[in-house]
Design an enzyme around this catalytic site. Structure first.
Site, PDB file in Angstrom:
ATOM      1  N   HIS A 101      -0.916  -7.972   0.245  1.00 29.49           N
ATOM      2  CA  HIS A 101      -0.715  -9.407   0.098  1.00 29.49           C
ATOM      3  C   HIS A 101       0.392  -9.983   0.980  1.00 29.49           C
ATOM      4  CE1 HIS A 101      -2.388  -7.802  -3.671  1.00 29.49           C
ATOM      5  NE2 HIS A 101      -3.014  -8.949  -3.773  1.00 29.49           N
ATOM      6  N   ASP A 129      -8.483  -3.502  -7.001  1.00 31.09           N
ATOM      7  CA  ASP A 129      -7.894  -3.119  -5.716  1.00 31.09           C
ATOM      8  C   ASP A 129      -8.981  -2.524  -4.807  1.00 31.09           C
ATOM      9  OD1 ASP A 129      -4.957  -2.178  -4.472  1.00 31.09           O
ATOM     10  OD2 ASP A 129      -6.659  -0.927  -3.896  1.00 31.09           O
ATOM     11  N   SER A 151       0.833  -1.198   0.000  1.00 30.68           N
ATOM     12  CA  SER A 151       0.000   0.000   0.000  1.00 30.68           C
ATOM     13  C   SER A 151       0.879   1.263   0.000  1.00 30.68           C
ATOM     14  CB  SER A 151      -0.954  -0.053   1.198  1.00 30.68           C
ATOM     15  OG  SER A 151      -1.951   0.922   1.074  1.00 30.68           O
TER      16      SER A 151
END
Ligand SMILES: *[C@@H]1O[C@H](CO)[C@@H](O)[C@H](O)[C@H]1NC(C)=O
Ligand SMILES: *[C@@H]1O[C@H](CO)[C@@H](O)[C@H](O)[C@H]1NC(C)=O
Ligand SMILES: *[C@@H]1O[C@H](CO)[C@@H](O)[C@H](O)[C@H]1NC(C)=O
Ligand SMILES: *[C@@H]1O[C@H](CO)[C@@H](O)[C@H](O)[C@H]1NC(C)=O
Ligand SMILES: *[C@@H]1O[C@H](CO)[C@@H](O)[C@H](O)[C@H]1NC(C)=O
Ligand SMILES: *[C@@H]1O[C@H](CO)[C@@H](O)[C@H](O)[C@H]1NC(C)=O
Ligand SMILES: *[C@@H]1O[C@H](CO)[C@@H](O)[C@H](O)[C@H]1NC(C)=O
Length: 411
Positions: free
Chosen positions: A340, A272, A176
């Site tokens: 992830h 996303d 992020s």
């Protein structure tokens, strides 16, 4: 304004289903950073969590940059100085002094075959600028310090002090806002090593598209523009970008990734969940809120909006990669999620929850690319609908995942 942050946290907690195990690692403060003025928004020293490498991983270093959005005005940054994302004191008290290392940070070879025995050094995020700010003066009225770039540098000094300079393999990754930070710092990271060290970077869910002509385009531009002015980033952003674009456009990875010289891997969802939930509509209707929280309740119009987002996202990513000076690795899937690396269902066992490409888990794809076993450039072009890849509860998932790895021994 605070509602945005609440929304963000809600989204993140939706994605993280179930508490995962994974060994706990103590959070440490980097006291030596204080003398360098490398401190969090609230003035506390920056924090990290370090697990030393072992076995044949003792020469390998994985440095991970935590994410957590940005603050884009004074009010936001003041709020942030009171939570773990702006204060190490709050970070330690909230987490009772330690954090679990999971996913690609896990030390269990069953779930993390390629990276389990590396040194893992997680750098916590407490500056709100993707580790880019470096403002000399402390805001006297509010006592806020904007020093993210100094925090990054102080952490690198510490890593070199404890031996990272002799690494055979080194990896900078982040998710992020930390994924954006990874893109921004990747070449500087590479320059810390001898030319015999294999150095690569992974930006995880860090590809925030501009989507100039897509819903919310003006807002996204003004958002990063406000991040730049709040944190004084005009002169700290890469000159390779600011020589071509205005500083505000130099937080969009599409304008940064082409100039990164070091091998870079992008892990992304074309749906996303952060970008879809927070960067399209500032005034969300109840219908849209229901949809971004639960895909089953989206109506056809909303599904079309998501498909259009994917189309814009993929086209932006493709042209960015096409214009990149060196080859990129990428894994672009269609599961509705964000982030992830730190999660078993996000990285090491993603295939088990239906998120595989070329029949591989994300962590395997990254491993193939990192160790030069093979290239990995896969984008799911078949599914154009967002999928919910939550999968089984943790014990069942772990069982299936360990069975998988037992039958797919890595070379
Ligand atoms: C500002 O922050 C510093 C460092 O945390 C602290 O020592 C000082 O007392 C604070 N000053 C004010 C005016 O709050
Ligand atoms: C920290 O400890 C308190 C009290 O034991 C507990 O209620 C809380 O859930 C713990 N928090 C975490 C993140 O472990
Ligand atoms: C790894 O996890 C498996 C499954 O939970 C467990 O049986 C094994 O003992 C763990 N290995 C290590 C080294 O902790
Ligand atoms: C690596 O650096 C050494 C010493 O600076 C130099 O002699 C060598 O040519 C370099 N190798 C490569 C592959 O760039
Ligand atoms: C479908 O979604 C759109 C966009 O969120 C919304 O404006 C509309 O009211 C929804 N339609 C129905 C019937 O709920
Ligand atoms: C995904 O599925 C899980 C389990 O069925 C559910 O709890 C979660 O709300 C779903 N998430 C979304 C965004 O639809
Ligand atoms: C990227 O390359 C395409 C052609 O491959 C070109 O049309 C486009 O302008 C380039 N974009 C940038 C930002 O350089």
């Amino acid at each position: 304004m605070a509602t945005l942050l609440v929304a963000l946290l809600t989204i993140l907690s939706l994605v993280v289903v179930g508490i995962e195990a994974g060994q706990k690692v103590i959070i440490s403060l980097l006291d030596s950073a204080i003398a360098k003025g490398a401190v969090c928004l609230d003035g506390t020293p920056p924090a990290y969590a370090y697990r030393p490498g072992f076995g044949d991983g003792v020469d390998n270093w994985h440095v991970y940059l935590e994410g957590g959005g940005w603050c884009w005005n004074l009010e936001q940054c003041l709020g942030r100085a009171k939570i773990p994302l702006g204060s190490s004191a709050k970070l330690i008290s909230t987490n009772n002094g330690s954090v679990p290392f999971q996913g690609m940070l896990d030390d269990n070879s069953t779930f993390n075959p390629d990276f389990h025995n590396w040194h893992v050094f997680k750098i916590f995020y407490c500056d709100g600028s993707s580790f880019m700010s470096d403002v000399e003066d402390v805001d006297p009225k509010h006592n806020l310090t904007y020093r993210g770039a100094r925090i990054y540098d102080a952490m690198m000094d510490e890593l070199l002090r404890i031996g990272m300079g002799n690494a055979k393999n080194a990896l900078l990754s982040g998710s992020s806002a930390g994924g954006l930070a990874t893109t921004l710092h990747c070449d500087k990271f590479q320059s810390l090593f001898h030319n015999t060290t294999r150095v690569k970077c992974i930006s995880d869910s860090g590809f925030f598209i501009r989507g100039e002509h897509f819903i919310g385009g003006e807002w996204r531009d003004s958002f990063f523009s406000r991040v730049v002015s709040t944190h004084g980033l005009t002169n700290t952003l890469p000159t390779t970008c600011t020589s071509k674009f205005s500083p505000a456009l130099c937080l969009f990875p599409e304008n940064l990734v082409p100039d990164v010289q070091t091998p870079l891997f992008l892990i992304e969802s074309a749906f996303d969940s952060y970008q879809i939930s927070l960067t399209l509509y500032q005034d969300r209707s109840q219908s849209w809120i229901n949809c971004i929280r639960n895909l089953m309740s989206c109506n056809l119009t909303e599904i079309e909006i998501m498909k259009d987002f994917r189309f814009t996202f993929i086209n932006t990513l493709k042209s960015t990669i096409a214009n990149s000076s060196s080859r990129r690795g990428y894994f672009v899937h269609n599961c509705y999620r964000h982030g992830h690396i730190e999660e078993i269902r996000g990285s090491t066992c993603s295939l088990i929850v239906g998120n595989g490409l070329a029949n591989k888990n994300i962590a395997e794809a990254v491993g193939d690319w990192y160790f030069d076993r093979s290239e990995f450039q896969e984008m799911d072009m078949l599914n154009n609908l967002p999928r919910n890849c939550t999968g089984d509860d943790l014990p069942i998932l772990e069982k299936k995942c360990s069975d998988y790895y037992i039958h797919h021994q890595m070379p």
